[in-house]
Design a protein around this motif. Structure first.
Motif, PDB file in Angstrom:
ATOM      1  N   VAL A  72      -5.175   3.084  -3.295  1.00 32.80           N
ATOM      2  CA  VAL A  72      -5.686   1.759  -2.893  1.00 32.80           C
ATOM      3  C   VAL A  72      -7.240   1.941  -2.415  1.00 32.80           C
ATOM      4  CG1 VAL A  72      -5.191  -0.303  -1.610  1.00 32.80           C
ATOM      5  CG2 VAL A  72      -3.288   1.071  -2.517  1.00 32.80           C
ATOM      6  N   PRO A  73      -8.081   1.190  -3.006  1.00 30.07           N
ATOM      7  CA  PRO A  73      -7.962   0.379  -4.109  1.00 30.07           C
ATOM      8  C   PRO A  73      -8.382   0.883  -5.480  1.00 30.07           C
ATOM      9  CG  PRO A  73     -10.332   0.224  -3.059  1.00 30.07           C
ATOM     10  CD  PRO A  73      -9.505   1.329  -2.221  1.00 30.07           C
ATOM     11  N   SER A  77      -5.356  -2.855  -6.244  1.00 30.71           N
ATOM     12  CA  SER A  77      -5.947  -3.704  -5.174  1.00 30.71           C
ATOM     13  C   SER A  77      -4.938  -4.515  -4.493  1.00 30.71           C
ATOM     14  CB  SER A  77      -6.878  -4.651  -5.733  1.00 30.71           C
ATOM     15  OG  SER A  77      -8.127  -4.004  -6.333  1.00 30.71           O
ATOM     16  N   ILE A 102       0.943  -1.281  -0.206  1.00 26.39           N
ATOM     17  CA  ILE A 102       0.137  -0.184  -0.001  1.00 26.39           C
ATOM     18  C   ILE A 102       0.898   1.339   0.198  1.00 26.39           C
ATOM     19  CG2 ILE A 102      -1.726   1.224   1.287  1.00 26.39           C
ATOM     20  CD1 ILE A 102      -2.906  -1.636   2.292  1.00 26.39           C
ATOM     21  N   SER A 129      -9.235  -3.038   0.786  1.00 25.92           N
ATOM     22  CA  SER A 129      -8.093  -2.648   0.034  1.00 25.92           C
ATOM     23  C   SER A 129      -8.394  -3.502  -1.375  1.00 25.92           C
ATOM     24  CB  SER A 129      -7.035  -3.263   0.589  1.00 25.92           C
ATOM     25  OG  SER A 129      -7.087  -4.689   0.750  1.00 25.92           O
ATOM     26  N   LEU A 145      -7.634  -3.848   5.535  1.00 25.61           N
ATOM     27  CA  LEU A 145      -7.124  -4.850   4.501  1.00 25.61           C
ATOM     28  C   LEU A 145      -7.908  -5.988   4.229  1.00 25.61           C
ATOM     29  CD1 LEU A 145      -4.242  -5.169   3.035  1.00 25.61           C
ATOM     30  CD2 LEU A 145      -3.565  -6.612   4.835  1.00 25.61           C
TER      31      LEU A 145
END
Length: 346
Positions: free
Chosen positions: A267-268, A272, A257, A332, A289
């Motif tokens: 992100v996302p 991703s 990330i 995420s 996450l």
């Protein structure tokens, strides 16, 4: 005191009068009920009265890698609690860079007369390591169980998550979101869990996206199991056009990330990221996450149960107990490029 009795009774599923009898050592309480009350004390964080404390049935060593990765303390906690409930005293021995080696920690535990040892992600997971050390330990009469990393050269029970299934879950999830360039950030090649994750990743990419082994190979990046390692691996994969990155640990995923953000990507929305472990607090990252949950509770309890069978003289099968992981979808991961308005490709 009355409030405490009520709490314990509610936890144990009995009456306050029964709890009082147990705490005061009175007769007339079934053994199962007594155990439930004592377990409730432990769960609620109350100390057992001195007269009710079980004498230690012996020491059991637990050798783990460094505790920087939160999955290892999580496993240690589950294993420690399970041992304590059975009357054993856990002895945690942690490897640190520049500190004691696994062999030195093993020798220290054996010298202290441990009844058995549980190894977590130890040298047994390293395909280049000499497995003779474990034969030597068995020759000393010390039972042991190994977590994460199977070797057919070691005659002992193993407990592992299904790394292949984990990667298949991750690839299936991302492919369903429309991602076609999916990268894999993993640790060094010599480790069994890494090799298994690569196998699962290749199988998923072939099944879901039709990529052959050569095409998949350029989407695999080896690095260190750390935030910095994940950052370096993800940077390389993003530069190769990957719109999604599957990581071999949650720590690596946090690094991924960071790598995306350093390149001005979101992100996302742009990239991703999927982690592996579902370690404590990972649901509270920014973004929360998406990860593959290791069945830590089941694995830790299985390791303890298996070791105690070995200690008790009824050895468990010298094979591998494999536990299925679970995909936990959070914030995420999102639709891949070109999939924002249209239906997802599967």
């Amino acid at each position: 005191m009355t409030a405490r009795l009520a709490d314990i009774a509610a936890q144990a599923g009995g009456s306050e009068a029964t709890v009082s009898r147990v705490l005061n050592g009175k007769p007339g309480v079934a053994a199962g009920t007594r155990e439930s009350v004592l377990a409730a004390l432990d769960v609620l964080g109350y100390e057992r009265p001195v007269r009710l404390r079980q004498r230690s049935a012996g020491l059991v060593g637990l050798i783990t890698p460094e505790l920087d990765n939160p999955i290892f303390p999580a496993l240690a906690q589950v294993i420690g609690q399970a041992l304590t409930r059975q009357g054993y005293t856990p002895v945690l021995a942690t490897q640190t860079p520049g500190g004691s080696t696994e062999d030195e920690l093993t020798e220290m535990l054996v010298d202290r007369g441990v009844s058995g040892i549980i190894f977590v992600s130890g040298l047994h997971a390293d395909t280049t390591a000499d497995m003779g050390r474990y034969d030597q330990l068995r020759g000393q009469g010390v039972p042991y169980v190994l977590i994460n990393g199977f070797s057919d050269k070691v005659q002992a029970p193993f407990v592992s998550p299904d790394d292949r299934a984990a990667m298949h879950l991750a690839v299936t999830h991302l492919a369903a979101l429309g991602h076609t360039r999916i990268g894999l950030a993993v640790g060094p090649k010599r480790f069994v869990p890494v090799l298994r994750k690569i196998e699962g990743f290749r199988a998923g990419m072939k099944e879901r996206l039709g990529l052959d082994e050569a095409e998949t190979e350029e989407l695999i990046q080896h690095s260190l199991y750390s935030l910095e390692g994940g950052q370096a691996a993800a940077s390389a994969l993003i530069s190769r056009g990957c719109t999604a990155v599957v990581c071999a640990s949650d720590m690596m995923a946090l690094g991924a990330i960071r790598a995306a953000r350093q390149q001005g990507l979101r992100v996302p929305q742009d990239v991703s990221v999927v982690g592996f472990d579902d370690s404590p607090l990972i649901a509270f990252t920014d973004p929360p996450l998406t990860t593959i949950r290791q069945p830590v509770q089941a694995m830790g309890q299985a390791a303890v149960r298996t070791l105690l069978e070995e200690i008790g003289g009824t050895p468990a099968p010298h094979s591998e107990f494999v536990f299925l992981p679970e995909l936990v979808v959070r914030g995420s991961t999102a639709s891949g490029p070109g999939q924002r308005r249209g239906p997802s490709r599967t």
